[in-house]
Design an enzyme around this catalytic site. Structure first.
Site, short mmCIF file in Angstrom:
data_model
loop_
_atom_site.label_atom_id
_atom_site.label_comp_id
_atom_site.label_asym_id
_atom_site.label_seq_id
_atom_site.Cartn_x
_atom_site.Cartn_y
_atom_site.Cartn_z
N TYR A 144 0.83 -1.11 -0.05
CA TYR A 144 -0.07 0.19 0.09
C TYR A 144 0.87 1.13 -0.02
O TYR A 144 1.85 1.53 0.95
CB TYR A 144 -1.04 0.03 1.15
CG TYR A 144 -2.03 1.25 1.31
CD1 TYR A 144 -2.81 1.30 0.60
CD2 TYR A 144 -1.80 1.95 2.60
CE1 TYR A 144 -3.67 2.35 0.63
CE2 TYR A 144 -2.58 2.97 2.76
CZ TYR A 144 -3.65 3.22 1.87
OH TYR A 144 -4.26 4.22 2.17
N CYS A 145 0.88 1.94 -0.87
CA CYS A 145 1.57 3.33 -1.46
C CYS A 145 1.01 4.32 -0.99
O CYS A 145 0.19 5.11 -1.90
CB CYS A 145 2.29 3.13 -2.55
SG CYS A 145 3.35 1.77 -3.20
N PHE B 83 14.40 -7.51 33.64
CA PHE B 83 15.51 -8.33 33.19
C PHE B 83 16.81 -7.70 33.69
O PHE B 83 17.67 -8.32 33.54
CB PHE B 83 15.75 -8.81 31.79
CG PHE B 83 14.83 -9.76 31.14
CD1 PHE B 83 15.26 -11.00 30.70
CD2 PHE B 83 13.53 -9.83 31.34
CE1 PHE B 83 14.59 -12.22 30.54
CE2 PHE B 83 12.63 -11.04 30.75
CZ PHE B 83 13.27 -12.19 30.50
N GLN C 270 7.70 -7.15 45.71
CA GLN C 270 6.21 -6.40 45.23
C GLN C 270 6.59 -5.60 43.85
O GLN C 270 5.49 -5.36 43.43
CB GLN C 270 5.90 -5.61 46.28
CG GLN C 270 4.45 -5.38 46.22
CD GLN C 270 3.69 -4.76 47.36
OE1 GLN C 270 4.23 -3.57 48.07
NE2 GLN C 270 2.83 -5.39 48.21
N GLU D 184 4.66 9.79 2.17
CA GLU D 184 5.78 10.11 1.28
C GLU D 184 6.73 10.83 2.15
O GLU D 184 6.55 11.01 3.43
CB GLU D 184 4.89 11.25 0.22
CG GLU D 184 3.98 10.52 -0.64
CD GLU D 184 3.46 11.68 -1.66
OE1 GLU D 184 3.97 12.82 -1.76
OE2 GLU D 184 2.68 11.38 -2.68
N THR E 236 5.91 -0.91 3.41
CA THR E 236 6.27 -2.18 3.89
C THR E 236 5.76 -3.17 2.64
O THR E 236 4.86 -2.91 2.00
CB THR E 236 5.29 -2.63 4.95
OG1 THR E 236 5.57 -1.61 6.00
CG2 THR E 236 5.29 -3.91 5.50
N GLU F 212 0.47 3.88 10.55
CA GLU F 212 -0.96 4.01 10.52
C GLU F 212 -1.70 4.98 11.33
O GLU F 212 -2.82 4.70 11.84
CB GLU F 212 -1.44 2.38 10.96
CG GLU F 212 -0.82 1.23 10.23
CD GLU F 212 -1.29 1.21 8.88
OE1 GLU F 212 -2.53 1.44 8.56
OE2 GLU F 212 -0.48 1.07 7.80
N ALA G 42 4.68 13.69 3.52
CA ALA G 42 3.39 13.48 3.81
C ALA G 42 2.91 12.07 4.34
O ALA G 42 3.22 11.03 3.62
CB ALA G 42 2.47 13.45 2.31
#
Length: 383
Positions: free
Chosen positions: A124-125, A339, A280, A128, A159, A364, A131
């Site tokens: 899907y293009c 971690f 905790q 820009e 994508t 999106e 833009a």
């Protein structure tokens, strides 16, 4: 009608298939794709063979004929393994969506059937260099020459841009006309003058192929026009309305993976003579992740359910996208914290979840744009 949040037997089977596929085919290789930026065509082929791509393509064109909810269920499972792989798989749905919304019977038969007859990618293009959120500000030009059209311009952040066999492209007849001048076209990648540009070296979603797509004097026939000459902007907006639940579904998968990895690590890692899960501060972070997962998943399913009902004006898709993107960032950040120093290294996968999550607040429709849309709705409509 009574409220029922349970999945059908078919949906449960779909989730089970996607979950097993992710555990077997994606998780063991996700670190390699992230490190190298390699496009995982082999796993895409396996996903296509398994029926996990092109979920919403109607059965008459060889697709599953699934719903938006079905698509979100699959995307959550795939994103649990690798958000970048999910993005590339979902990009086919995104590229096909303008045709599902406004394509002619001939366009649907030709292009949608290609996606289901063999492994093939589309893109899907819209965005820009100058833009993105401002779709009406695009500069890719289309001019009319008799019964044909000619495209000139450059699209960015596309994508599957470098692997697609065809594109759905937004272009303007006159930038001064803003949204009224935008049209949508379906363009074969083999058309003279069409070429992918540079591949982006991204922070996250590195398994997905993201490139520019360049159009130089690209001559296309009248049959390439999707909908009407002044209907492109509406097609773009409807496409985003349909796709935003998918972004939230991807965030849901990342949140669940962050929670699972953090829980397992917290039960094993010891400080001061006890597993850190007994502290905790760690428990509260895990609890917040669990709340974020349930909240994002419920918003996602409600947004997808409304799409399936035909309600594309619902603000819930903005809720789901904005909340889910922020929640994924927060939960992946907490996962790195749990971690500790190990979370900051590539020895464990949580730093990847953090890098993958960031783009959810950008593509999106940025989180800022979602909040602006939500605020406008709150101030102008009765809740």
């Amino acid at each position: 009608m009574a409220l029922d949040l349970s999945l059908s037997e078919e949906q449960q089977a779909l989730v089970s298939t996607a979950r097993e596929f992710t555990r077997k085919e994606i998780i063991p290789k996700a670190g390699h794709w992230d490190e190298t930026g390699e496009f995982p065509r082999d796993v895409m082929k396996k996903a296509w063979d398994t029926g996990l791509m092109n979920i919403e393509v109607p059965a008459e064109y060889g697709g599953l004929g699934g719903s938006c909810v079905d698509n979100c269920l699959v995307q959550e499972e795939v994103a649990f393994g690798c958000a970048g792989v999910n993005t590339s798989m979902a990009a086919n749905s995104l590229g096909a969506m303008p045709l599902l919304i406004a394509g002619s019977d001939e366009q649907k038969k030709k292009y949608l059937s290609q996606l289901t007859s063999e492994l093939m990618f589309c893109a899907y293009c819209c965005s820009e260099p100058d833009a993105g959120s401002d779709v009406a500000g695009m500069r890719t030009r289309v001019t009319k020459h008799g019964d044909d059209y000619v495209l000139n311009g450059q699209k960015r952040w596309i994508t599957n841009g470098g692997v697609a066999s065809w594109y759905t492209v937004l272009a303007t007849f006159d930038p001064a006309m803003k949204h009224k001048g935008i049209a949508c076209f379906v363009v074969d990648a083999s058309t003279p003058g069409v070429k992918p540009g540079r591949k982006e070296n991204k922070m996250g979603h590195r398994a997905s192929n993201t490139t520019d797509v360049i159009f130089e004097d690209v001559k296309i026939p009248k049959s390439a026009l999707v909908g009407s000459e002044d209907g492109g902007f509406k097609i773009a907006m409807k496409t985003f309305d349909r796709s935003r639940p998918w972004i939230a579904a991807s965030a849901t998968g990342t949140i669940r993976r962050s929670l699972e990895e953090s829980r397992n690590y917290a039960l094993e890692r010891k400080t001061f003579g006890v597993p850190i899960a007994q502290h905790q501060a760690i428990q509260f972070m895990l609890a917040d992740m669990a709340i974020a997962y349930e909240s994002t998943r419920l918003l996602t399913h409600k947004a997808a359910w409304l799409v399936d009902k035909g309600d594309l004006s619902s603000i819930v898709s903005a809720y789901a996208k904005a909340y889910g993107a922020d929640a994924a960032m927060r939960c992946s950040t907490d996962a790195v914290q749990i971690f500790g120093g190990y979370g900051y290294t590539k020895e464990y996968p949580v730093e990847k979840f953090w890098r993958d999550s960031k783009v959810g607040q950008i593509y999106e429709g940025t989180s800022n744009m979602q909040l602006a849309t939500i605020a406008k709705t709150i101030l102008t409509e009765r809740l």
